[in-house]
Motif scaffolding. Structure first.
Motif, PDB file in Angstrom:
ATOM      1  N   MET A   1      17.486   8.373  57.138  1.00 21.08           N
ATOM      2  CA  MET A   1      18.634   9.215  56.816  1.00 21.08           C
ATOM      3  C   MET A   1      18.935   9.614  55.670  1.00 21.08           C
ATOM      4  SD  MET A   1      20.669  11.150  58.925  1.00 21.08           S
ATOM      5  CE  MET A   1      20.537  10.424  60.676  1.00 21.08           C
ATOM      6  N   GLU A   2      18.961  10.831  54.961  1.00 22.24           N
ATOM      7  CA  GLU A   2      19.241  11.212  53.868  1.00 22.24           C
ATOM      8  C   GLU A   2      20.875  11.593  53.746  1.00 22.24           C
ATOM      9  OE1 GLU A   2      17.103  13.563  51.192  1.00 22.24           O
ATOM     10  OE2 GLU A   2      15.291  12.548  51.563  1.00 22.24           O
ATOM     11  N   PHE A  32      17.398  24.462  54.271  1.00 22.28           N
ATOM     12  CA  PHE A  32      16.230  24.553  55.217  1.00 22.28           C
ATOM     13  C   PHE A  32      15.516  25.924  55.137  1.00 22.28           C
ATOM     14  CE2 PHE A  32      17.992  20.394  56.217  1.00 22.28           C
ATOM     15  CZ  PHE A  32      17.055  19.701  56.551  1.00 22.28           C
ATOM     16  N   GLU A  33      14.719  26.133  55.042  1.00 26.52           N
ATOM     17  CA  GLU A  33      14.093  27.576  55.588  1.00 26.52           C
ATOM     18  C   GLU A  33      12.714  27.676  56.084  1.00 26.52           C
ATOM     19  OE1 GLU A  33      13.544  30.945  56.468  1.00 26.52           O
ATOM     20  OE2 GLU A  33      15.234  31.075  55.075  1.00 26.52           O
ATOM     21  N   GLU A 111      11.685  24.395  59.952  1.00 28.93           N
ATOM     22  CA  GLU A 111      12.637  24.842  60.809  1.00 28.93           C
ATOM     23  C   GLU A 111      13.673  23.645  61.192  1.00 28.93           C
ATOM     24  OE1 GLU A 111      12.108  27.702  64.327  1.00 28.93           O
ATOM     25  OE2 GLU A 111      11.550  25.833  65.141  1.00 28.93           O
ATOM     26  N   ALA A 112      15.064  24.174  61.117  1.00 30.56           N
ATOM     27  CA  ALA A 112      15.739  23.101  61.172  1.00 30.56           C
ATOM     28  C   ALA A 112      16.680  23.294  62.720  1.00 30.56           C
ATOM     29  CB  ALA A 112      16.978  23.319  60.124  1.00 30.56           C
ATOM     30  N   GLY A 124      10.108  16.561  59.464  1.00 27.38           N
ATOM     31  CA  GLY A 124      10.295  15.101  59.492  1.00 27.38           C
ATOM     32  C   GLY A 124      11.567  14.429  58.610  1.00 27.38           C
ATOM     33  N   LEU A 125      12.449  15.309  58.310  1.00 30.45           N
ATOM     34  CA  LEU A 125      13.732  14.754  57.479  1.00 30.45           C
ATOM     35  C   LEU A 125      14.752  14.717  58.136  1.00 30.45           C
ATOM     36  CD1 LEU A 125      14.278  13.995  54.366  1.00 30.45           C
ATOM     37  CD2 LEU A 125      14.955  16.376  53.990  1.00 30.45           C
ATOM     38  N   GLN A 126      15.687  13.994  58.051  1.00 26.37           N
ATOM     39  CA  GLN A 126      16.857  14.195  58.655  1.00 26.37           C
ATOM     40  C   GLN A 126      18.129  13.860  57.506  1.00 26.37           C
ATOM     41  OE1 GLN A 126      17.847  10.963  61.922  1.00 26.37           O
ATOM     42  NE2 GLN A 126      15.939  11.753  62.875  1.00 26.37           N
TER      43      GLN A 126
END
Length: 450
Positions: A1-2, A32-33, A111-112, A124-126
């Motif tokens: 988690m960032e 996010f885009e 896509e977010a 793959g990022l939170q």
């Protein structure tokens, strides 16, 4: 988690400057885009469409110059036209990426979706942040017609990737997208049919607007099928065939353009996981200060049912930035103007007479035909009219509808008067340069003295 200070979802004309400003203030910003940077305007809307229309209208003016004594034979290099369109689009999009990168914004090309009000995931990022701004815009609505999903459909998302001019283009929808692209393709050499399920074009505008544009389009050879429904759509052997309710069958060479409205890009957001309410059409519900129903989450632009114009989205960024800084701004605190880039153009600001009366104003309207304007007669642009709506109790200008050559430019004069709280009497007293199209605005106001 960032962890981040700000998350922006979507890189439209509101989200990008907001992300840049927040980053330049020293905040950690993640954007996010899922598609091309720059949103609809740069990639699928204003930029490519107006670049295409630059070529189309040059060709159209030349072909229609016979009344001026000019007889032109026009040859269109469609491949070169589209190369130029795409090169401008690419240049603008690259400029957006440089701007974000130089400001220190982290770009996540994915896509977010929300996990909760402060947590967004994608690629793959939170990322967790106390401030999230949704700027995902809208996309083309696809009409619900039998067999339509199996057709090689054109929308504003892919039409600018065309390499070859369609011999015949069928267009579903008589709104501004259908009319701009329809007239543009016709002037570039395609046979164009516009099918519209209302009895007039631009049916949200005053009836005379649609009448003028119908005449203009007919001069360009566009075939109009008004108050018409499509019963069946078939694609076979490279030909698209539409069967209309009146029994007609229209055939286009794999070129069916859907321009029948817009839908919000909210399906992938996971709004319910964050407690973000959507309305029945899927738009994000916001209050007067852009707040959604989730704490710390805001939405700007047309995804939140703001008017679907780039300048509104950009002003939404300015409004929200001011609100976040403690200033008093609201979602509709400026005079709204907009335009349609057909020829003749439509320039609109404020209220029509019917809208003003419905809101309780003691209103009056006056109209000046373009055929009564010296510059329009001299240049052969006498199709259209100027209309002014005023409040009879305060003399304030409530709105205007301009249909004519470069009306999108001329309407700014009235927008500025309205923003300044000016009156029609100030406009009437103004000395505008002769011979210009703008000279007609004081003449229009003088009709109120009669």
């Amino acid at each position: 988690m960032e962890k981040a200070d700000v998350i922006v979802i979507g890189s439209g004309q509101g989200g990008v400057p907001l992300a840049v400003d927040q980053a330049r203030c020293g905040r950690k910003v993640v954007l996010f885009e899922r598609a091309a940077l720059g949103g609809s305007c740069i990639n699928y809307g204003c930029t490519p469409s107006k670049a295409l229309l630059a070529a189309a209208h040059a060709a159209g003016r030349a072909r229609l110059a016979a009344p001026l004594g000019i007889h032109a034979e026009v040859k269109v290099d469609f491949e070169r036209v589209m190369e130029r369109v795409r090169s401008i689009r690419a240049s603008f999009s690259q400029g957006i990426e440089r701007r974000l990168t130089e400001a220190g914004v982290r770009i996540v090309r994915a896509e977010a979706s929300f996990l909760d009000p402060q947590t967004v995931t994608g690629g793959g990022l939170q990322v967790q942040s106390p401030l999230v701004v949704i700027n995902t815009g809208t996309g083309p609505a696809i009409p619900e017609l039998p067999d339509l999903k199996g057709l090689p459909l054109l929308t504003n998302l892919n039409i600018f990737d065309l390499e070859k001019l369609p011999r015949c283009t069928l267009i579903l929808g008589g709104g501004y997208i259908g009319l701009e692209l329809g007239q543009g393709l016709a002037r570039l050499g395609s046979e164009v049919h516009i099918v519209h399920n209302h009895d007039r074009l631009l049916n949200h505008e005053e009836p005379e607007v649609g009448e003028v544009l119908a005449e203009a389009l007919s001069r360009d050879g566009v075939h109009l099928h008004l108050d018409c429904e499509v019963n069946e759509a078939i694609y076979q052997n490279g030909i698209c065939a539409l069967t209309l309710a009146d029994g007609q069958t229209l055939r286009g060479d794999a070129a069916l353009l859907a321009a029948a409205g817009r839908i919000p890009n909210t399906a992938a957001l996971g709004a319910s996981a964050a407690g973000i309410d959507l309305d029945k059409q899927g738009y994000v519900v916001i209050d007067e200060h852009f707040r959604t129903t989730a704490p710390g989450v805001y939405a700007i632009g047309d995804v939140a049912r703001q008017p679907a114009f780039t300048h509104v989205s950009w002003e939404d960024y300015r409004r929200l930035q001011a609100i976040l800084n403690g200033e008093q701004r609201t979602r509709s605190d400026r005079v709204l103007g907009y335009a349609v880039y057909t020829e003749p153009q439509v320039g609109r600001v404020g209220l029509t007479l019917d809208q003003a009366l419905a809101q309780g104003h003691r209103a009056r309207a006056v109209t000046l035909p373009m055929a009564h304007i010296a510059r329009a007669i001299e240049w052969g642009h006498d199709l259209g009219f100027y209309r002014l709506v005023v409040d009879e109790d305060t003399d304030k200008i409530l709105g205007a509808t301009l249909v004519g050559y470069e009306a999108a430019e001329i309407v700014h004069v009235l927008l500025a008067h309205m923003q300044a709280g000016s009156t029609w009497k100030i406009l009437e007293q103004s000395v505008h340069i002769h011979p210009t199209y703008g000279e007609a605005l004081p003449s229009l106001a003088r009709l109120l003295t009669q």
